[in-house]
Scaffold this motif. Structure first.
Motif, PDB file in Angstrom:
ATOM      1  N   ARG A  35       0.823  -1.211   0.000  1.00 15.01           N
ATOM      2  CA  ARG A  35       0.000   0.000   0.000  1.00 15.01           C
ATOM      3  C   ARG A  35       0.860   1.265   0.000  1.00 15.01           C
ATOM      4  O   ARG A  35       0.532   2.244  -0.671  1.00 15.01           O
ATOM      5  N   LYS A  39       0.798   4.141  -2.857  1.00 13.22           N
ATOM      6  CA  LYS A  39       0.608   5.565  -2.561  1.00 13.22           C
ATOM      7  C   LYS A  39       1.681   6.417  -3.233  1.00 13.22           C
ATOM      8  O   LYS A  39       1.418   7.557  -3.612  1.00 13.22           O
ATOM      9  N   GLU A  44       0.178  10.127  -3.277  1.00  8.84           N
ATOM     10  CA  GLU A  44      -0.524  10.376  -2.019  1.00  8.84           C
ATOM     11  C   GLU A  44       0.425  10.613  -0.840  1.00  8.84           C
ATOM     12  O   GLU A  44      -0.026  10.996   0.232  1.00  8.84           O
TER      13      GLU A  44
END
Length: 75
Positions: A35, A39, A44
């Motif tokens: 994850r 990102k 992100e």
């Protein structure tokens, strides 16, 4: 709302796909979670400088190319 990929994310995805690697493999290389790597590609999170250097070395491109400051891949 459509997400806009930042230059770093676009380049990471492009370079990863050129080498036919999965996000999971990149996460393993960077010693982070799947994850967290995802990102990075989606823009992100802010990627630490040492990680950017590791990625540029891995893909054999200049740091400026990786972050979108140049279109020249040469170091």
């Amino acid at each position: 709302m459509e997400k806009i990929m930042l230059p770093l994310g676009r380049r990471l995805k492009e370079l990863r796909k050129e080498r036919k690697l999965k996000q999971k493999e990149m996460a393993r290389f960077l010693e982070c979670t799947d994850r967290n790597y995802q990102k990075m590609e989606y823009g992100e999170i802010n990627v630490p400088g040492l990680t950017l250097i590791k990625l540029a070395d891995f893909f054999q491109v200049s740091l400026d190319y990786l972050v979108g400051r140049s279109d020249d891949r040469e170091r």
